[in-house]
Scaffold this motif. Structure first.
Motif, PDB file in Angstrom:
ATOM      1  N   ALA A  47       4.365  -7.778  21.048  1.00  9.20           N
ATOM      2  CA  ALA A  47       3.670  -8.990  20.610  1.00  9.20           C
ATOM      3  C   ALA A  47       2.619  -9.441  21.623  1.00  9.20           C
ATOM      4  O   ALA A  47       1.830 -10.343  21.345  1.00  9.20           O
ATOM      5  CB  ALA A  47       4.680 -10.110  20.382  1.00  9.20           C
ATOM      6  N   GLY A  48       2.602  -8.829  22.806  1.00 15.49           N
ATOM      7  CA  GLY A  48       1.623  -9.191  23.826  1.00 15.49           C
ATOM      8  C   GLY A  48       1.889 -10.543  24.449  1.00 15.49           C
ATOM      9  O   GLY A  48       0.958 -11.269  24.809  1.00 15.49           O
ATOM     10  N   LEU A  49       3.161 -10.888  24.607  1.00  9.05           N
ATOM     11  CA  LEU A  49       3.538 -12.189  25.159  1.00  9.05           C
ATOM     12  C   LEU A  49       4.071 -12.034  26.579  1.00  9.05           C
ATOM     13  O   LEU A  49       4.767 -11.069  26.885  1.00  9.05           O
ATOM     14  CB  LEU A  49       4.636 -12.831  24.308  1.00  9.05           C
ATOM     15  CG  LEU A  49       4.279 -13.211  22.881  1.00  9.05           C
ATOM     16  CD1 LEU A  49       5.539 -13.581  22.114  1.00  9.05           C
ATOM     17  CD2 LEU A  49       3.281 -14.353  22.875  1.00  9.05           C
ATOM     18  N   SER A  50       3.763 -13.024  27.413  1.00 12.05           N
ATOM     19  CA  SER A  50       4.397 -13.088  28.725  1.00 12.05           C
ATOM     20  C   SER A  50       5.799 -13.668  28.534  1.00 12.05           C
ATOM     21  O   SER A  50       6.111 -14.239  27.482  1.00 12.05           O
ATOM     22  CB  SER A  50       3.590 -13.980  29.667  1.00 12.05           C
ATOM     23  OG  SER A  50       3.666 -15.332  29.231  1.00 12.05           O
ATOM     24  N   GLU A  53       5.621 -17.409  27.830  1.00  8.20           N
ATOM     25  CA  GLU A  53       5.153 -17.648  26.464  1.00  8.20           C
ATOM     26  C   GLU A  53       6.279 -17.423  25.467  1.00  8.20           C
ATOM     27  O   GLU A  53       6.468 -18.210  24.531  1.00  8.20           O
ATOM     28  CB  GLU A  53       3.969 -16.730  26.137  1.00  8.20           C
ATOM     29  CG  GLU A  53       2.693 -17.090  26.849  1.00  8.20           C
ATOM     30  CD  GLU A  53       1.602 -16.050  26.688  1.00  8.20           C
ATOM     31  OE1 GLU A  53       0.423 -16.433  26.788  1.00  8.20           O
ATOM     32  OE2 GLU A  53       1.905 -14.852  26.468  1.00  8.20           O
ATOM     33  N   LEU A  54       7.033 -16.351  25.694  1.00  3.28           N
ATOM     34  CA  LEU A  54       8.172 -16.070  24.820  1.00  3.28           C
ATOM     35  C   LEU A  54       9.188 -17.205  24.884  1.00  3.28           C
ATOM     36  O   LEU A  54       9.699 -17.630  23.847  1.00  3.28           O
ATOM     37  CB  LEU A  54       8.832 -14.748  25.217  1.00  3.28           C
ATOM     38  CG  LEU A  54      10.117 -14.417  24.463  1.00  3.28           C
ATOM     39  CD1 LEU A  54       9.824 -14.156  22.994  1.00  3.28           C
ATOM     40  CD2 LEU A  54      10.828 -13.235  25.089  1.00  3.28           C
ATOM     41  N   LEU A  57       7.849 -20.103  22.781  1.00  2.84           N
ATOM     42  CA  LEU A  57       7.840 -19.812  21.346  1.00  2.84           C
ATOM     43  C   LEU A  57       9.252 -19.761  20.769  1.00  2.84           C
ATOM     44  O   LEU A  57       9.500 -20.276  19.671  1.00  2.84           O
ATOM     45  CB  LEU A  57       7.096 -18.501  21.072  1.00  2.84           C
ATOM     46  CG  LEU A  57       5.586 -18.553  21.293  1.00  2.84           C
ATOM     47  CD1 LEU A  57       4.982 -17.160  21.143  1.00  2.84           C
ATOM     48  CD2 LEU A  57       4.921 -19.534  20.351  1.00  2.84           C
ATOM     49  N   MET A  58      10.177 -19.154  21.494  1.00  7.38           N
ATOM     50  CA  MET A  58      11.544 -19.059  20.964  1.00  7.38           C
ATOM     51  C   MET A  58      12.220 -20.436  20.996  1.00  7.38           C
ATOM     52  O   MET A  58      13.007 -20.750  20.101  1.00  7.38           O
ATOM     53  CB  MET A  58      12.349 -18.011  21.734  1.00  7.38           C
ATOM     54  CG  MET A  58      11.786 -16.600  21.571  1.00  7.38           C
ATOM     55  SD  MET A  58      11.396 -16.088  19.870  1.00  7.38           S
ATOM     56  CE  MET A  58      13.021 -15.625  19.293  1.00  7.38           C
ATOM     57  N   ALA A  59      11.912 -21.254  21.989  1.00 10.33           N
ATOM     58  CA  ALA A  59      12.440 -22.624  22.003  1.00 10.33           C
ATOM     59  C   ALA A  59      11.919 -23.391  20.795  1.00 10.33           C
ATOM     60  O   ALA A  59      12.661 -24.122  20.138  1.00 10.33           O
ATOM     61  CB  ALA A  59      12.063 -23.333  23.305  1.00 10.33           C
ATOM     62  N   THR A 119       7.119 -14.145  16.147  1.00 11.72           N
ATOM     63  CA  THR A 119       8.447 -14.208  16.763  1.00 11.72           C
ATOM     64  C   THR A 119       9.553 -13.606  15.894  1.00 11.72           C
ATOM     65  O   THR A 119      10.662 -13.392  16.389  1.00 11.72           O
ATOM     66  CB  THR A 119       8.829 -15.653  17.121  1.00 11.72           C
ATOM     67  OG1 THR A 119       8.834 -16.462  15.937  1.00 11.72           O
ATOM     68  CG2 THR A 119       7.899 -16.236  18.169  1.00 11.72           C
ATOM     69  N   THR A 120       9.273 -13.324  14.639  1.00 12.25           N
ATOM     70  CA  THR A 120      10.314 -12.794  13.751  1.00 12.25           C
ATOM     71  C   THR A 120      10.920 -11.474  14.248  1.00 12.25           C
ATOM     72  O   THR A 120      12.143 -11.341  14.270  1.00 12.25           O
ATOM     73  CB  THR A 120       9.801 -12.693  12.303  1.00 12.25           C
ATOM     74  OG1 THR A 120       9.556 -14.023  11.834  1.00 12.25           O
ATOM     75  CG2 THR A 120      10.804 -12.019  11.401  1.00 12.25           C
ATOM     76  N   PRO A 121      10.123 -10.475  14.671  1.00  9.82           N
ATOM     77  CA  PRO A 121      10.750  -9.239  15.176  1.00  9.82           C
ATOM     78  C   PRO A 121      11.638  -9.496  16.404  1.00  9.82           C
ATOM     79  O   PRO A 121      12.664  -8.845  16.583  1.00  9.82           O
ATOM     80  CB  PRO A 121       9.571  -8.338  15.541  1.00  9.82           C
ATOM     81  CG  PRO A 121       8.415  -8.874  14.783  1.00  9.82           C
ATOM     82  CD  PRO A 121       8.662 -10.345  14.628  1.00  9.82           C
ATOM     83  N   ILE A 122      11.260 -10.445  17.229  1.00  9.42           N
ATOM     84  CA  ILE A 122      12.056 -10.789  18.410  1.00  9.42           C
ATOM     85  C   ILE A 122      13.367 -11.431  17.970  1.00  9.42           C
ATOM     86  O   ILE A 122      14.449 -11.073  18.463  1.00  9.42           O
ATOM     87  CB  ILE A 122      11.259 -11.716  19.345  1.00  9.42           C
ATOM     88  CG1 ILE A 122       9.996 -10.989  19.821  1.00  9.42           C
ATOM     89  CG2 ILE A 122      12.118 -12.183  20.517  1.00  9.42           C
ATOM     90  CD1 ILE A 122       8.940 -11.873  20.431  1.00  9.42           C
ATOM     91  N   ALA A 123      13.283 -12.349  17.022  1.00 14.48           N
ATOM     92  CA  ALA A 123      14.485 -13.001  16.505  1.00 14.48           C
ATOM     93  C   ALA A 123      15.417 -11.995  15.846  1.00 14.48           C
ATOM     94  O   ALA A 123      16.645 -12.093  15.968  1.00 14.48           O
ATOM     95  CB  ALA A 123      14.098 -14.104  15.521  1.00 14.48           C
ATOM     96  N   ILE A 124      14.863 -11.013  15.168  1.00 12.69           N
ATOM     97  CA  ILE A 124      15.681  -9.987  14.519  1.00 12.69           C
ATOM     98  C   ILE A 124      16.446  -9.177  15.567  1.00 12.69           C
ATOM     99  O   ILE A 124      17.636  -8.887  15.394  1.00 12.69           O
ATOM    100  CB  ILE A 124      14.812  -9.081  13.616  1.00 12.69           C
ATOM    101  CG1 ILE A 124      14.373  -9.865  12.377  1.00 12.69           C
ATOM    102  CG2 ILE A 124      15.558  -7.807  13.229  1.00 12.69           C
ATOM    103  CD1 ILE A 124      13.318  -9.160  11.537  1.00 12.69           C
TER     104      ILE A 124
END
Length: 154
Positions: A47-50, A53-54, A57-59, A119-124
């Motif tokens: 996703a190209g996130l630090s 940043e992650l 976004l997840m919070a 964030t959906t792939p990360i949540a998965i």
């Protein structure tokens, strides 16, 4: 939800927790958080996130509607760092800042549609790792774990 405290109840030796047991539990919680972070790492990189940043976004994904100051405090970031990262996420169209109804100076943070998509792939990944652990633990253990974690973060 706060835990009811009844200091007059009889002593139950099953509830007695030694320092050794508490230390083991703390270690397991830290290790568990690390496992979940590693599960999300590949998706974060794609996703190209630090990492900060992650975190933001997840919070926002898991606790939508927190104010800027609530989220910053929860994540333990300094004001300048948090403001800089929020600015970048806002420029990328990943978050939305809505004015709070009671106090127009306060802004609530939510993911934008693009933020949800990113964030959906990360949540998965996180969800699947939890699913495996929860299945192995059984429903009573899952309920106990949720109760414990909710009590811990309040």
């Amino acid at each position: 939800m706060s835990l009811p405290v009844n200091l007059n109840r009889p002593f139950d030796p099953r509830l007695f927790l030694t320092d050794q047991e508490l230390d083991r539990s703390a270690g397991l919680l830290i290790s568990g958080a690390s496992v979940l972070a590693k599960a999300a790492e590949s998706a974060r990189k794609k996703a190209g996130l630090s990492k900060p940043e992650l975190q933001i976004l997840m919070a926002a994904r898991y606790r939508p509607g927190l104010t800027v100051s609530e989220m910053r405090g929860t994540l333990g970031m300094t004001v300048p760092t948090f403001a800089r990262i929020i600015g970048k996420l806002d420029e990328r169209g990943l978050i939305e800042r809505a004015r709070e109804t009671g106090d127009a100076r306060r802004r609530k943070l939510n993911l934008s549609d693009a933020g949800v998509t990113l964030t959906t792939p990360i949540a998965i990944e996180v969800r699947e790792r939890l699913r495996l652990a929860f299945r192995a633990s059984g429903p009573e253990a899952v309920a106990g774990a949720r109760f414990l974690l909710e009590a811990l973060v309040k």
